[in-house]
Design a protein around this motif. Sequence first.
Motif, short mmCIF file in Angstrom:
data_model
loop_
_atom_site.label_atom_id
_atom_site.label_comp_id
_atom_site.label_asym_id
_atom_site.label_seq_id
_atom_site.Cartn_x
_atom_site.Cartn_y
_atom_site.Cartn_z
N UNK A 107 47.79 -64.93 -62.72
CA UNK A 107 46.43 -64.48 -62.37
C UNK A 107 45.88 -63.43 -63.32
N UNK A 108 46.64 -63.10 -64.37
CA UNK A 108 46.20 -62.06 -65.31
C UNK A 108 45.78 -60.79 -64.57
N UNK A 109 46.70 -60.31 -63.73
CA UNK A 109 46.46 -59.08 -62.98
C UNK A 109 47.61 -58.10 -63.26
N UNK A 110 47.24 -56.83 -63.38
CA UNK A 110 48.22 -55.77 -63.61
C UNK A 110 48.17 -54.77 -62.46
N UNK A 111 49.28 -54.18 -62.20
CA UNK A 111 49.38 -53.19 -61.13
C UNK A 111 48.75 -51.88 -61.59
N UNK A 112 47.86 -51.31 -60.75
CA UNK A 112 47.30 -50.00 -61.08
C UNK A 112 47.61 -48.96 -60.02
N UNK A 113 48.07 -49.39 -58.85
CA UNK A 113 48.42 -48.45 -57.80
C UNK A 113 49.18 -49.15 -56.69
N UNK A 114 49.94 -48.37 -55.93
CA UNK A 114 50.74 -48.92 -54.84
C UNK A 114 50.68 -47.97 -53.65
N UNK A 115 50.49 -48.53 -52.47
CA UNK A 115 50.60 -47.76 -51.23
C UNK A 115 51.64 -48.47 -50.37
N UNK A 116 52.83 -47.88 -50.27
CA UNK A 116 53.89 -48.49 -49.48
C UNK A 116 53.70 -48.10 -48.02
N UNK A 117 53.52 -49.10 -47.17
CA UNK A 117 53.35 -48.87 -45.73
C UNK A 117 54.69 -48.73 -45.03
N UNK A 118 55.64 -49.59 -45.40
CA UNK A 118 56.92 -49.64 -44.71
C UNK A 118 57.99 -50.12 -45.68
N UNK A 119 59.08 -49.40 -45.73
CA UNK A 119 60.21 -49.82 -46.55
C UNK A 119 61.49 -49.55 -45.78
N UNK A 120 62.26 -50.60 -45.58
CA UNK A 120 63.59 -50.48 -44.99
C UNK A 120 64.55 -51.14 -45.97
N UNK A 121 65.84 -51.08 -45.73
CA UNK A 121 66.77 -51.75 -46.65
C UNK A 121 66.56 -53.26 -46.78
N UNK A 122 65.83 -53.87 -45.85
CA UNK A 122 65.64 -55.34 -45.91
C UNK A 122 64.17 -55.78 -45.86
N UNK A 123 63.22 -54.82 -45.87
CA UNK A 123 61.80 -55.21 -45.74
C UNK A 123 60.91 -54.24 -46.52
N UNK A 124 59.89 -54.82 -47.17
CA UNK A 124 58.88 -54.03 -47.87
C UNK A 124 57.50 -54.54 -47.48
N UNK A 125 56.64 -53.60 -47.08
CA UNK A 125 55.24 -53.89 -46.81
C UNK A 125 54.43 -52.89 -47.63
N UNK A 126 53.58 -53.40 -48.51
CA UNK A 126 52.82 -52.51 -49.38
C UNK A 126 51.46 -53.13 -49.72
N UNK A 127 50.53 -52.25 -50.07
CA UNK A 127 49.26 -52.66 -50.64
C UNK A 127 49.33 -52.37 -52.13
N UNK A 128 49.11 -53.41 -52.92
CA UNK A 128 49.11 -53.26 -54.38
C UNK A 128 47.67 -53.31 -54.86
N UNK A 129 47.29 -52.32 -55.65
CA UNK A 129 45.98 -52.36 -56.29
C UNK A 129 46.17 -53.04 -57.63
N UNK A 130 45.48 -54.13 -57.82
CA UNK A 130 45.62 -54.95 -59.02
C UNK A 130 44.33 -54.91 -59.83
N UNK A 131 44.47 -54.94 -61.14
CA UNK A 131 43.33 -54.93 -62.04
C UNK A 131 43.41 -56.18 -62.91
N UNK A 132 42.32 -56.92 -62.97
CA UNK A 132 42.27 -58.11 -63.83
C UNK A 132 42.20 -57.66 -65.29
#
Length: 138
Positions: free
Chosen positions: A76-101
């Motif tokens: 998709x020609x997108x790069x990561x510009x920011x991350x907001x991790x909502x939940x992280x456990x040893x077996x699960x990750x929930x995050x909002x990634x801010x992507x820039x085209x």
Amino acid sequence: MPRYRFTDHTADLTVFFYGRSPEEVFVNAGQVMFELLLDGRPDGEKEKRRIAIEGVDREDLLVQWLSELLYLYSSRDQALSGVDIEDLSPTRLRAWAELVSFNPETIGVKTEVKAVTYHRIEFKPTKSGWRARVTFDL
């Protein structure tokens, strides 16, 4: 505390990611991977995308996290510009990634990464926080 350290490996690149917490390691790993990939900062349209992954352990989650970001970069020609991790456990990750085209014709590619591998993967506590080791197939 450094954010990362590189080591050489034939046709691969191993990177050590550091953070005061596991969440910081995930954020640093995502951001540093794009510093490794791109020669310049994308300035295109921004989008927030929820990323939810599950794995067998932190090492598996980290490989899946970076693989998902690499997929968004490649397809998709997108790069990561920011991350907001909502939940992280040893077996699960929930995050909002801010992507820039970005336009691959105007933003140079520094390193061509084919895949994130499980080769010698590690994610462990240290005296001053956490450290992960990831090997990229170039």
